[in-house]
Scaffold this motif. Structure first.
Motif, PDB file in Angstrom:
ATOM      1  N   ALA A 151     -20.851   7.526  -8.654  1.00 28.62           N
ATOM      2  CA  ALA A 151     -21.859   7.236  -9.690  1.00 28.62           C
ATOM      3  C   ALA A 151     -22.445   8.529 -10.260  1.00 28.62           C
ATOM      4  N   GLU A 154     -19.794  10.066 -12.577  1.00 25.85           N
ATOM      5  CA  GLU A 154     -19.695   9.233 -13.788  1.00 25.85           C
ATOM      6  C   GLU A 154     -20.878   9.526 -14.713  1.00 25.85           C
ATOM      7  N   GLN A 191      -8.405   3.772  -6.344  1.00 23.84           N
ATOM      8  CA  GLN A 191      -9.450   2.745  -6.459  1.00 23.84           C
ATOM      9  C   GLN A 191      -9.120   1.846  -7.648  1.00 23.84           C
ATOM     10  N   GLY A 193      -9.527  -0.638 -10.769  1.00 25.17           N
ATOM     11  CA  GLY A 193     -10.533  -0.958 -11.783  1.00 25.17           C
ATOM     12  C   GLY A 193     -11.386   0.194 -12.266  1.00 25.17           C
ATOM     13  N   MET A 194     -11.001   1.432 -11.982  1.00 29.82           N
ATOM     14  CA  MET A 194     -11.823   2.571 -12.416  1.00 29.82           C
ATOM     15  C   MET A 194     -11.945   2.629 -13.946  1.00 29.82           C
ATOM     16  N   GLU A 196     -12.473   0.283 -15.951  1.00 32.75           N
ATOM     17  CA  GLU A 196     -13.600  -0.559 -16.383  1.00 32.75           C
ATOM     18  C   GLU A 196     -14.917  -0.095 -15.770  1.00 32.75           C
ATOM     19  N   THR A 197     -14.901   0.216 -14.450  1.00 31.34           N
ATOM     20  CA  THR A 197     -16.178   0.493 -13.780  1.00 31.34           C
ATOM     21  C   THR A 197     -16.664   1.924 -14.001  1.00 31.34           C
ATOM     22  N   GLN A 198     -15.718   2.866 -14.131  1.00 28.54           N
ATOM     23  CA  GLN A 198     -16.098   4.279 -14.300  1.00 28.54           C
ATOM     24  C   GLN A 198     -15.325   4.840 -15.492  1.00 28.54           C
ATOM     25  N   TYR A 202     -12.391   7.895 -15.691  1.00 26.26           N
ATOM     26  CA  TYR A 202     -11.038   7.475 -16.051  1.00 26.26           C
ATOM     27  C   TYR A 202     -10.547   8.240 -17.292  1.00 26.26           C
TER      28      TYR A 202
END
Lengths: 227, 227
Positions: A151, A154, A191, A193-194, A196-198, A202
């Motif tokens: 986090a 990011e 990991q 889904g990076m 979308e989530t980060q 990415y």
């Protein structure tokens, strides 16, 4: 001439990217991980007693530790490129050299060791207990700490985007990028889904991967799972 | 003025030793570990988003990561003392800044986490399985790696003794000593029999602990288990 002692599929790949960017003469000595243990081969101990990669030799100098190798190469061969930053951001640039291996990577390696414990063959009646123990250790220490660090990065890259900075410390690549690419590309590769989530991590990794020097380094380094 | 954000019984104690050695004005802001979890308090996040100690503030600069804090302080306030080494040994000095937190400490922290898993309360029929799993992970990865690193440092200090070097990089203290004292004093405090098995590490730690600046730093830092 500089020799990079390069272990396949390792933290050493980023050093080839730096060497390509510096556009200097270098050679790679290749080492393969043991297929059973996945560890570095004993041969590497001839270069440095701890037998780890990356390590470089430059004349009679032997330089180990990723952060130091990057700083040494940038200072010695990249003085025209401000790779160690400028008056304003030099301490920021150096910060990431220490942060990457001193704070982020230890957590990622700990997760790797725990994942290996879970995956190791064991009698079926022991498996749930083993998993419970590992999960407890992950949820009470490594897991939340890794999440906090992801986090944090990011957010840093999101702030960078607002400032128009495509690199970790500004509008051009510095030592910080060569050091941070490894944990970040490993995260994106492992990991789910990076994207979308980060999205900023990415996009950063994809941007670096598209650079011609990075692509040349991939060819020179051989098989590499994280790009 | 420099403010050190200091967590009791932590890697931050060595920074006080450095500040005393630099003989400059500084203040300590004390933070206490949570008595239940032993973790740093959330307050520290106000200084740096990762909420760790040590971290220093110097005017509007915030500097985190032990190796970087030491380099920053030595370069900014110790220019007359050659604390970052000289022409001959500057890359050696910087090496230990990276090695300590990038290679040695991650292994020591992993051992600490495994020890905690073993010590955690659990039903008696699970205890032997938990211990077997942890012991397997220790004997296959962290244990031999820690032993290899201890032997490496012991050998370095044994070579130093022959050369008449009382410090890690020569005859006077450098940044390397301020960084390396923490893992070495923790090893001497926690591993039994270091006086006999690793006499050079043991003697080094005792020598540093007897320095007046180190003693002053102990008083300033408060309770500290490793000295």
């Amino acid at each position: 001439m500089i020799t990079l002692h390069h272990l396949n599929n390792s933290r050493s790949q980023r050093i080839i990217w730096l060497l390509e960017t510096l556009n200097i003469e270098y050679q790679i000595k290749h080492y393969q991980r043991d297929k059973q243990t996945n560890l570095a081969p004993a041969e590497l101990k001839k270069i440095h007693p701890l037998g780890k990669s990356p390590v470089i030799t430059d004349g009679d100098k032997v330089i180990a530790e990723s952060g130091l190798i990057i700083e040494y190469l940038c200072e010695t061969y990249g003085s025209d490129k401000e790779l160690m930053g400028n008056k304003e951001n030099r301490w920021d640039v150096k910060y990431w050299l220490h942060y990457s291996e001193g704070s982020l990577m230890p957590l990622m390696v700990m997760k790797l060791v725990f994942d290996k414990i879970k995956a190791a063959p064991k009698p079926f009646f022991i498996r749930p207990i083993a998993n419970a123990i590992v999960d407890k250790a992950m949820t009470s220490y490594a897991g939340p700490n890794i999440a906090k660090n992801i986090a944090y990065i990011e957010q840093h890259l999101a702030n960078n985007k607002i400032l128009g900075n495509e690199y970790i410390c500004g509008t051009q690549a510095t030592a910080a990028d060569f050091q941070m690419i490894f944990p970040l590309e490993a995260l994106v590769a492992k990991q789910k889904g990076m994207a979308e989530t980060q999205p900023n991590i990415y996009a950063y990794v994809k941007r670096i991967h598209s650079q011609p020097e990075y692509q040349k380094a991939l060819t020179a380094g051989g098989q590499y799972d994280y790009a």
